[in-house]
Motif scaffolding. Structure first.
Motif, short mmCIF file in Angstrom:
data_model
loop_
_atom_site.label_atom_id
_atom_site.label_comp_id
_atom_site.label_asym_id
_atom_site.label_seq_id
_atom_site.Cartn_x
_atom_site.Cartn_y
_atom_site.Cartn_z
N ASP A 276 1.39 -4.23 3.88
CA ASP A 276 0.37 -5.23 3.56
C ASP A 276 0.98 -6.60 3.85
O ASP A 276 2.00 -6.97 3.28
CB ASP A 276 0.02 -5.08 2.06
CG ASP A 276 -1.13 -5.98 1.64
OD1 ASP A 276 -1.60 -6.79 2.45
OD2 ASP A 276 -1.55 -5.86 0.47
N HIS A 351 6.72 -2.99 -2.17
CA HIS A 351 5.37 -2.44 -2.10
C HIS A 351 5.00 -1.66 -3.36
O HIS A 351 5.87 -1.20 -4.10
CB HIS A 351 5.25 -1.52 -0.87
CG HIS A 351 3.83 -1.22 -0.50
ND1 HIS A 351 3.06 -2.12 0.19
CD2 HIS A 351 3.05 -0.15 -0.74
CE1 HIS A 351 1.85 -1.59 0.37
NE2 HIS A 351 1.82 -0.40 -0.19
N GLU A 352 3.69 -1.51 -3.57
CA GLU A 352 3.18 -0.67 -4.66
C GLU A 352 3.83 0.70 -4.60
O GLU A 352 4.01 1.25 -3.52
CB GLU A 352 1.67 -0.47 -4.48
CG GLU A 352 0.82 -1.71 -4.69
CD GLU A 352 0.75 -2.13 -6.13
OE1 GLU A 352 0.56 -1.24 -7.00
OE2 GLU A 352 0.91 -3.33 -6.41
N THR A 403 -2.46 0.35 -0.40
CA THR A 403 -2.22 -1.09 -0.56
C THR A 403 -2.96 -1.58 -1.79
O THR A 403 -3.89 -0.93 -2.28
CB THR A 403 -2.69 -1.88 0.68
OG1 THR A 403 -4.05 -1.56 0.95
CG2 THR A 403 -1.84 -1.52 1.89
N ASP A 404 -2.53 -2.73 -2.31
CA ASP A 404 -3.00 -3.13 -3.64
C ASP A 404 -4.48 -3.53 -3.70
O ASP A 404 -5.00 -3.77 -4.79
CB ASP A 404 -2.10 -4.21 -4.25
CG ASP A 404 -2.01 -5.45 -3.36
OD1 ASP A 404 -2.80 -5.54 -2.40
OD2 ASP A 404 -1.15 -6.31 -3.63
N THR A 407 -6.29 -1.35 -6.15
CA THR A 407 -6.11 -1.41 -7.61
C THR A 407 -6.31 -2.80 -8.19
O THR A 407 -6.23 -2.97 -9.40
CB THR A 407 -4.70 -0.93 -7.99
OG1 THR A 407 -3.76 -1.63 -7.16
CG2 THR A 407 -4.56 0.56 -7.76
N GLU A 408 -6.53 -3.78 -7.33
CA GLU A 408 -6.70 -5.14 -7.86
C GLU A 408 -8.16 -5.51 -7.94
O GLU A 408 -8.74 -6.00 -6.99
CB GLU A 408 -5.92 -6.14 -7.00
CG GLU A 408 -4.44 -6.06 -7.28
CD GLU A 408 -3.62 -7.03 -6.45
OE1 GLU A 408 -4.20 -7.69 -5.57
OE2 GLU A 408 -2.41 -7.09 -6.67
N SER B 71 -0.56 -11.71 -4.05
CA SER B 71 0.61 -11.91 -3.20
C SER B 71 0.71 -13.36 -2.74
O SER B 71 1.79 -13.85 -2.43
CB SER B 71 0.57 -10.96 -2.00
OG SER B 71 -0.51 -11.29 -1.17
N PRO B 101 3.83 -7.39 -10.77
CA PRO B 101 3.97 -7.78 -9.36
C PRO B 101 5.36 -8.32 -9.02
O PRO B 101 5.87 -8.07 -7.93
CB PRO B 101 2.89 -8.84 -9.14
CG PRO B 101 2.33 -9.16 -10.47
CD PRO B 101 2.65 -8.02 -11.38
#
Lengths: 469, 127
Positions: A276, A351-352, A403-404, A407-408, B71, B101
């Motif tokens: 990502d 990464h996650e 990729t996040d 979940t975000e 990010s 994070p």
């Protein structure tokens, strides 16, 4: 009085030219003035000017009607017209005192002669005037005796047509009255210019709109093409392993920064990665490309996931500062094992965690995070450390990389947060990579609000030999 | 997860983020960030923090009340750290929404961190 041959509804086509007096009229394409080459080329230029104003065969227009009415009133004649001289006809833009006439042939019309000169043209008595004694309007049923016209002249000198007055009685008019006719012709010309510039505006606007729509379509085609180049066209066939992937872009134009790849490396093994890029748009796309190709090349050079990530880190930090960006990547190597399972070496670059789906004691699914802790996001610092985890992925187990964007989701919406993804996977009741990805994608499409960021999914699991058949 | 590109979008967005600036001691600026740090809100926050960092010996960014750290927010912290590693300090890192994070991306160890802004002030004033 004067009658048109066919009444109001006559077709306005060149091949159906009427006459004013009802007689049939032989078609004579050009008058005597067009016998020389010079005259023919001048006429061609004049016709081009006529075409430029795009006035022929347009519907009646109040402005031109008023000019004709004004001319008739001022000159005290029963008939006044505004005409445009086309190649083989005289077309009436306005006709006061003439009912239903739209055009006459050039030969029978009087203004073919009138446009031959810059000054107003006048025939005081058509029966005795040498210029008109042969004209059918004079000798036919129409019985025109008086005729005066002023040419409608463009700024570059082309005479498009005339403003005319006609009477059945001979008469003489003062020079000053003729100059009124010239003024009215100038008004007609102004009107034509205004009309033309409005026409140009409309056309330019339409062209701009078409152009911007084409540019937009082009941009979207470009972006989606670019997007496709950022993704592998298809995953390879790996004997004994079921592989599934999905890419969910949030926008066609904001070419995303998620990527993945699976490819063979020497020694009968396979390298994979999923990552990502922080950001969207052209810069993120460029970074995605750099990351993807660096990872592929690095894995060929040395498949050890830590050295692959270290090389990518160096490549990103070698970018000029303004084009620099950060990337999170999960990278690994798959090696088939004799028992049908796969040995997996997994390294994380910030990464996650990957999710490992295994059968639990109760016949359900246990989901655990595979998290090589301490692996740093790539492109942030020069001495980034990357950690490794090794697992044995057995038959009936699966590993999911994501990729996040998956979940975000905001607190208020229906999307995954916190442990929702693990819970969803545990409750699926199976661990088949393809079905699992399909069900996740299905679930994703129900989220309100939809994902704010791109989502990439990569899942794989060993398949039993009997299941492969 | 946009950074620069989204800057123009930030104006259209109902920005769910706020930065409170405090000057507890000479040379120490505490910036308390509240709300969501996503690609829409981060550029404006970064501008504010950069301005503060320019005039401070120590900039304590308190992320204890941050509800979302995307990010772009991580990129922001790395950029502030890059500018001068001695100036930036992070407080409120026990906040789970920030800690996870930072841990996943391995960045927690990069920063000088404190549990609370008060801890940071106490430590920095005696140093």
């Amino acid at each position: 009085m004067i009658q048109a041959a066919g009444g109001r509804d006559l077709p306005r086509r060149r091949d159906n030219v009427q006459t004013l007096d009802g007689s049939s009229d032989p078609q004579v394409p050009f008058g005597p003035a067009l016998e020389t080459d010079e005259a023919r080329s001048a006429e061609a230029l004049r016709l081009a000017a006529v075409a430029r104003y795009d006035i022929l065969d347009t519907p009646p227009d109040g402005a031109f009607d008023r000019v004709a009415a004004l001319a008739a009133r001022w000159m005290d004649t029963p008939i006044a017209t505004v005409t445009i001289v086309d190649e083989d006809r005289i077309w009436f833009k306005a006709a006061h005192g003439l009912d239903g006439v739209t055009q006459v042939s050039r030969e029978s019309g009087l203004c073919s002669s009138a446009i031959q000169q810059a000054e107003p043209y006048m025939v005081a008595d058509a029966l005795t005037d040498a210029r008109t004694t042969a004209n059918s309007l004079v000798h036919g049923g129409a019985g025109v005796r008086f005729y005066a016209a002023a040419p409608i002249t463009t700024s570059d000198g082309h005479r498009l047509g005339t403003v005319n007055v006609l009477d059945m009685q001979p008469r003489d008019v003062a020079e000053s009255d003729l100059s009124v006719l010239s003024d009215l012709a100038a008004i007609v010309m102004d009107e034509l210019e205004l009309r033309l510039s409005a026409l140009h505006l409309v056309r330019a606007e339409r062209a701009l709109r078409d152009q911007s729509e084409r540019a937009k379509a082009e941009l979207e085609r470009f972006a989606s093409t670019l997007q496709r180049t950022l993704l592998p066209p298809a995953l390879p066939e790996i004997p004994g392993l079921e592989l599934a992937c999905h890419y969910y872009p949030t926008s066609v134009r904001l070419v995303g920064g998620d990527f993945y790849d699976v490819f063979p490396i020497p020694g009968g093994r396979w390298a994979f990665f999923l990552g990502d890029v922080c950001g969207h748009g052209a810069e993120a796309a460029a970074l995605t490309s750099l990351a993807r190709y660096t990872l592929r090349a690095a894995a060929w050079h040395d498949p050890d996931p830590v050295s692959v990530l270290t090389e990518l880190n160096a490549a990103l930090l070698a970018q000029p500062r303004d084009g620099r960006g950060m990337v999170t990547v999960m990278a690994g190597v798959l090696s088939p094992e004799p028992d049908g399972g796969f040995h997996i070496t997994l390294a994380s670059g910030g990464h996650e965690p990957a999710l490992w789906l295994r059968p639990d004691r109760n016949g359900g699914t246990a989901v655990t995070e595979v998290w090589p802790q301490g692996g740093m996001i790539i492109g942030a610092v020069h001495d980034a450390a990357f950690a490794v985890r090794e697992i044995h992925l057995a038959a009936d187990e699966a590993l999911l990389l994501y990729t996040d964007g998956l979940t975000e989701f905001p607190e208020s919406g229906s999307g995954f947060r916190d442990d929702d993804l693990s819970r969803f996977l545990a409750e699926l009741g199976h661990r088949h990579p393809r079905t699992l990805v399909a069900e996740l994608v299905e679930k994703l499409s129900t989220f309100d609000p939809p994902p704010a960021d791109d989502v990439a999914l990569l899942a794989f699991g060993p398949v039993r030999t009997d299941a492969m058949e | 997860m946009i950074d620069d590109q989204a800057e123009s979008l930030a104006g259209l967005h109902d920005v769910p983020v706020a930065v409170e600036i405090e000057l507890p001691l000479a040379g120490i600026v505490v910036a308390r960030v509240h709300g969501e740090l996503d690609f829409l809100t981060t550029p404006a926050v970064l501008r504010t923090l950069r301005e503060q960092a320019d005039h401070a010996t120590h900039l304590v960014v308190d992320v204890g009340e941050v509800e979302f750290m995307g990010s772009s927010a991580l990129a922001m912290l790395v950029a502030l750290h890059d500018a001068d590693p001695a100036v930036l300090h992070l407080a409120g890192v026990l906040n789970r929404k920030v800690r996870r994070p930072l841990e996943i991306t391995g960045l927690l160890g990069l920063f000088n961190t404190f549990d609370t802004a008060e801890d940071a002030i106490a430590a920095l004033s005696t140093s």
